[in-house]
Design a protein around this motif. Structure first.
Motif, PDB file in Angstrom:
ATOM      1  N   GLN A  13      -9.271   1.643   1.656  1.00  0.00           N
ATOM      2  CA  GLN A  13     -10.699   1.286   0.962  1.00  0.00           C
ATOM      3  C   GLN A  13     -11.462   2.399   0.787  1.00  0.00           C
ATOM      4  O   GLN A  13     -11.457   3.409   1.459  1.00  0.00           O
ATOM      5  N   GLN A  30      -4.380   2.723  -3.451  1.00  0.00           N
ATOM      6  CA  GLN A  30      -4.429   1.744  -2.621  1.00  0.00           C
ATOM      7  C   GLN A  30      -2.845   0.962  -2.889  1.00  0.00           C
ATOM      8  O   GLN A  30      -2.332   0.433  -1.954  1.00  0.00           O
ATOM      9  N   ILE A  57      -3.942  -2.267   3.416  1.00  0.00           N
ATOM     10  CA  ILE A  57      -4.740  -1.819   2.180  1.00  0.00           C
ATOM     11  C   ILE A  57      -6.248  -1.358   2.579  1.00  0.00           C
ATOM     12  O   ILE A  57      -6.713  -0.311   2.501  1.00  0.00           O
ATOM     13  N   ALA A  64      -8.671  -5.272  -2.046  1.00  0.00           N
ATOM     14  CA  ALA A  64      -7.329  -5.188  -1.352  1.00  0.00           C
ATOM     15  C   ALA A  64      -6.385  -6.279  -1.573  1.00  0.00           C
ATOM     16  O   ALA A  64      -5.070  -6.053  -1.872  1.00  0.00           O
TER      17      ALA A  64
END
Length: 207
Positions: A103, A110, A98, A161
């Motif tokens: 990002q 995501q 992710i 993430a």
């Protein structure tokens, strides 16, 4: 044997039920006494103690208080509810993918990247493990020599993430990517015959 006793009691004459009531009120009718006298207690099968214990332990199915699942009003709320501790290898791999692939993308984008990876593990066309899907040769350009590059856990984007990965693994929010197995950036051909599922942020998702 417990079932035999239950069946006998359930099919006995109305007089037996009336007698139970009468024993409380004290006014049982003679007809009721005659009906019960026809049953010889010695003929009734004994219920083993273990069976009685099992019967008494039946759960109360009307109690739904054990359903303590948490509902969220938005994906942002679901992400904010997670901590940023990457406690397993699977979680670290998914968070790394992710981070490197999405990002700066919206949370939905995501989550969609994470969903593609999870979909691959279930498809039968790719490896069945999250880390194996990500490090499969020729699939993700950020992978170096079969490994995910290290990331500083203090980076804000990485902490996000990790939280998104936890939402994905817990299936806590439905991804717009659906059953997508591929994604790329606009203007790049997917290279295989696929069906477009969604466009989220700077990625297009395909099945």
């Amino acid at each position: 044997m417990a079932l035999s006793l239950a069946g006998l009691l359930a099919t006995s004459t109305p007089g037996l039920a009336t007698n139970v009531t009468g024993s409380v009120t004290g006014d049982a009718a003679p007809a009721t006494i005659m009906a019960t006298s026809a049953i010889n207690a010695a003929d009734l099968p004994l219920v083993p103690q273990s069976a009685r214990a099992t019967m008494s332990a039946l759960p109360d199915l009307t109690d739904d208080s054990s359903d303590d699942g948490e509902d969220f009003d938005s994906l942002a709320q679901a992400v904010a509810a997670q901590d940023d501790l990457a406690s397993s290898e699977e979680l670290r791999c998914l968070a790394g993918a992710i981070y490197f692939e999405a990002q700066g993308e919206p949370l939905a984008g995501q989550l969609a990247v994470a969903q593609v990876i999870l979909n691959r593990t279930k498809s039968g066309r790719f490896p069945s493990g999250v880390c194996d899907v990500i490090t499969q040769r020729g699939q993700f350009s950020f992978v170096r020599h079969g490994k995910i590059p290290s990331i500083s856990p203090s980076r804000s984007a990485y902490r996000t993430a990790v939280a998104v990965a936890k939402v994905a693994l817990a299936d806590a929010w439905d991804s717009q990517a659906g059953k997508a197995l591929f994604f790329n950036t606009p203007g790049n051909s997917p290279g295989v015959r696929v069906t477009k599922i969604a466009a989220i942020g700077n990625h297009i998702f395909y099945r």
